[in-house]
Design a protein around this motif. Structure first.
Motif, PDB file in Angstrom:
ATOM      1  N   LEU A   3      -2.209  -1.399  -3.553  1.00 48.58           N
ATOM      2  CA  LEU A   3      -3.369  -0.646  -3.090  1.00 48.58           C
ATOM      3  C   LEU A   3      -3.003   0.816  -2.871  1.00 48.58           C
ATOM      4  CD1 LEU A   3      -4.661  -3.143  -0.359  1.00 48.58           C
ATOM      5  CD2 LEU A   3      -5.555  -2.874  -2.686  1.00 48.58           C
TER       6      LEU A   3
ATOM      7  N   ALA B 137      -2.103   4.251   5.144  1.00 50.86           N
ATOM      8  CA  ALA B 137      -2.029   3.154   6.109  1.00 50.86           C
ATOM      9  C   ALA B 137      -2.513   3.558   7.496  1.00 50.86           C
ATOM     10  CB  ALA B 137      -0.606   2.623   6.181  1.00 50.86           C
TER      11      ALA B 137
ATOM     12  N   GLY C  18      -3.724   3.979  -0.751  1.00 49.55           N
ATOM     13  CA  GLY C  18      -4.385   4.298   0.506  1.00 49.55           C
ATOM     14  C   GLY C  18      -3.418   4.800   1.552  1.00 49.55           C
TER      15      GLY C  18
ATOM     16  N   PHE D 295      -6.390   3.063   6.547  1.00 54.18           N
ATOM     17  CA  PHE D 295      -6.848   2.046   5.592  1.00 54.18           C
ATOM     18  C   PHE D 295      -7.540   0.877   6.304  1.00 54.18           C
ATOM     19  CE2 PHE D 295      -6.617  -1.168   2.332  1.00 54.18           C
ATOM     20  CZ  PHE D 295      -6.783  -0.456   1.157  1.00 54.18           C
TER      21      PHE D 295
ATOM     22  N   VAL E 249       0.835  -1.199   0.000  1.00 50.24           N
ATOM     23  CA  VAL E 249       0.000   0.000   0.000  1.00 50.24           C
ATOM     24  C   VAL E 249       0.868   1.247   0.000  1.00 50.24           C
ATOM     25  CG1 VAL E 249      -0.179   0.032   2.536  1.00 50.24           C
ATOM     26  CG2 VAL E 249      -1.938   1.154   1.160  1.00 50.24           C
TER      27      VAL E 249
END
Length: 280
Positions: free
Chosen positions: A101, A105, A103, A108, A76
């Motif tokens: 991904l 963290a 996003g 997320f 991510v």
């Protein structure tokens, strides 16, 4: 606006695009820290692994190869420009065990209790609320899961940054706050601070080991250009907002300093990182 909005904007509008343009330079200079992290992870194959702050996949691809076909890597990052490069590299690699991904963290909604290991190389020092972030990350680990990441030690122990930073301070004056106290690459330079964050997030068996990768320098011109684009020197310049003439003077002096080092051969500078490990 959420707590990490400033970092989202910074990594999508400023730092991410800059990083992408200098991807080869940065991966070349940091390859030793990657080797140290991989050694510390002790991957045997088959692990389900979550990577935080994957950037352009410089660490993601070696992780995916290490866990093999029986394992998987979910990576991510907050920066769309960096993830765009990562997607291309993963596609070109032919690896089928990687999920990328977009996003933050810190917020997320990770799959809960799904991963054997959470890891990161220099990607976890940018949270506005680090305890909240690591508590969220902890939820993604299986009950016996491990957290293993690399972060930078203090500025004073990292000469590859200190050379340009001291030149900038001499010409601009010192920062209002120390780089070690700001959200950014040096935010985890105090081991006691890191321990407090991880303990506050619920982690146990916390260990912090000093390691000393060699930073592989570029040309004098590359070093000067990158010092003004990324890292502590760039952040000081952005805060002070000097004239173009002063910016150029900083660049010229940084280039001269690295040219002097290069006169003795390839630039190889000792650095210090922390290898941090903990258990859920």
């Amino acid at each position: 606006m959420d707590a990490n909005d400033a970092q989202r904007r910074y990594w999508n509008e400023v730092a991410g695009p800059r990083w992408v343009t200098a991807q080869g330079f940065r991966e070349r200079r940091n390859q030793d820290s990657l080797a140290l992290l991989l050694d510390r992870l002790c991957l045997g194959g088959g692990e389900h692994l979550l990577e935080i702050g994957c950037g352009t996949a410089a660490v993601t691809l070696p992780l995916a190869r290490a866990v093999g076909e029986r394992g998987r890597v979910v990576a991510v990052d907050i920066s769309e420009p960096m993830l765009e490069v990562a997607r291309q590299r993963v596609a070109e690699s032919g690896l089928r065990n990687v999920t990328l991904l977009l996003g933050d963290a810190q917020l997320f909604a990770f799959e809960q209790a799904a991963f054997d290991i959470v890891t990161s190389r220099m990607g976890v020092m940018f949270f506005a609320e680090p305890v909240t972030a690591f508590h969220n990350i902890r939820g993604a680990l299986k009950p016996d899961g491990r957290l293993v990441f690399a972060c930078w030690a203090p500025l004073a122990e990292n000469r590859h940054w200190l050379i340009s930073y001291e030149i900038a301070v001499r010409l601009l004056g010192p920062a209002v706050t120390s780089p070690e106290h700001e959200v950014g690459p040096l935010a985890f330079g105090n081991p006691d601070y890191v321990r407090r964050i991880l303990a506050g997030a619920g982690f146990a068996d916390i260990s912090i080991e000093r390691a000393h990768p060699t930073i592989i320098g570029g040309s004098a011109e590359e070093e000067a250009r990158q010092a003004l684009m990324m890292g502590p020197t760039a952040r000081l310049i952005e805060t002070k907002k000097p004239s173009e003439a002063v910016r150029q003077k900083i660049a010229d002096e940084v280039a001269a300093a690295f040219a002097a080092l290069a006169s003795a051969g390839p630039i190889m500078l000792p650095a210090t990182i922390f290898l941090v490990a903990a258990r859920k």
